[in-house]
Design a protein around this motif. Sequence first.
Motif, PDB file in Angstrom:
ATOM      1  N   VAL A 287      46.753  40.764   1.671  1.00 56.11           N
ATOM      2  CA  VAL A 287      47.993  40.857   0.909  1.00 56.11           C
ATOM      3  C   VAL A 287      48.981  39.788   1.357  1.00 56.11           C
ATOM      4  CG1 VAL A 287      49.978  42.317   0.354  1.00 56.11           C
ATOM      5  CG2 VAL A 287      47.680  43.309   0.420  1.00 56.11           C
ATOM      6  N   THR A 288      49.036  39.514   2.664  1.00 53.97           N
ATOM      7  CA  THR A 288      49.953  38.477   3.148  1.00 53.97           C
ATOM      8  C   THR A 288      49.593  37.108   2.591  1.00 53.97           C
ATOM      9  OG1 THR A 288      48.650  37.987   5.155  1.00 53.97           O
ATOM     10  CG2 THR A 288      50.307  39.733   5.316  1.00 53.97           C
ATOM     11  N   GLU A 289      48.337  36.928   2.196  1.00 52.02           N
ATOM     12  CA  GLU A 289      47.892  35.654   1.644  1.00 52.02           C
ATOM     13  C   GLU A 289      48.154  35.548   0.143  1.00 52.02           C
ATOM     14  OE1 GLU A 289      43.798  35.611   2.660  1.00 52.02           O
ATOM     15  OE2 GLU A 289      44.132  35.363   4.812  1.00 52.02           O
ATOM     16  N   SER A 290      48.623  36.646  -0.457  1.00 52.95           N
ATOM     17  CA  SER A 290      48.927  36.626  -1.878  1.00 52.95           C
ATOM     18  C   SER A 290      50.199  35.819  -2.114  1.00 52.95           C
ATOM     19  CB  SER A 290      49.123  38.055  -2.389  1.00 52.95           C
ATOM     20  OG  SER A 290      49.445  38.066  -3.764  1.00 52.95           O
ATOM     21  N   PRO A 291      50.270  35.056  -3.215  1.00 52.70           N
ATOM     22  CA  PRO A 291      51.465  34.247  -3.470  1.00 52.70           C
ATOM     23  C   PRO A 291      52.713  35.115  -3.588  1.00 52.70           C
ATOM     24  CG  PRO A 291      49.673  33.631  -4.943  1.00 52.70           C
ATOM     25  CD  PRO A 291      49.244  34.881  -4.248  1.00 52.70           C
ATOM     26  N   ASP A 292      53.810  34.646  -3.002  1.00 51.19           N
ATOM     27  CA  ASP A 292      55.098  35.314  -3.165  1.00 51.19           C
ATOM     28  C   ASP A 292      55.586  35.058  -4.582  1.00 51.19           C
ATOM     29  OD1 ASP A 292      57.390  36.686  -2.708  1.00 51.19           O
ATOM     30  OD2 ASP A 292      58.304  35.190  -1.393  1.00 51.19           O
ATOM     31  N   MET A 293      56.397  35.962  -5.091  1.00 54.34           N
ATOM     32  CA  MET A 293      56.882  35.804  -6.448  1.00 54.34           C
ATOM     33  C   MET A 293      58.290  36.332  -6.561  1.00 54.34           C
ATOM     34  SD  MET A 293      55.407  38.983  -8.650  1.00 54.34           S
ATOM     35  CE  MET A 293      56.768  38.706  -9.771  1.00 54.34           C
TER      36      MET A 293
END
Length: 253
Positions: free
Chosen positions: A77-83
């Motif tokens: 989840v930490t590797e998911s792009p911020d939005m």
Amino acid sequence: MLYKASFLQQCDILATDGSIGDVYDQYFDDRSWSLRYFVVDTGKWLPGRKVLIAPAAISKVDIDNADLQLNLTRQQVTESPDMSSDLPVSRRMEKEMSRRFGWPAYWDLAAAGVVAPPMIPPFAPPESASSGQPAPAPENANPNLRSVAEIEGYGLSVADGELGAVYDVVFSDSSWTIRYLVIETGNWLSGRKVLIAPSWCTGIDWSDRVIQVRLTRDAIESCPEYDPKAPIDRKYEAAIHEHYREDTYWIDA
């Protein structure tokens, strides 16, 4: 099984190794009324971040404990792009998440004709407040993603008048599509709530915040009432479809 958006927005999101936050919103595709992403507020765990989680990442909906269990770890989840919490989401971001997590690239399936045809005509983009013209979308943006939170409160324009507003949205977890809009009929029926399927809608006026429905006031007035505290079972669904004389979405045994 059917779940209300309001219930899902109360759920904790659990990775395989711990909590990651809460559901902030849901984004659906306005061409097929299909849920595309849960917007997750990561809270104190990752302060200031919101991430998108596709339904493909949901391994279980735990009703008793009000949580959604993922097939992802916290590290993933930490590797998911911020939005940002604002739409539109860029297609570039969607492609990156699809590649990273192995989520279905639904836009490619749609191009191949796999996804069901639109349930209502394509919606016009929101207008710019200053010009009254369609607001320009950022480069590479996906204009068909819409916020569930946005349409809650939209009024209804029916075949012979107007009534009430959208109170909630009901998803089916078998396909993660919007099966029903929960309509609060307001003063007209003293707060009575009924269900309407998206396939009975003919369009949405985004600037006026109104959903057009081809049903009549009389048909809706006499519809079996919806109790938000009771589960929606197949018997109740059948009664609704029979009342409106509309085909069911399931195949009877």
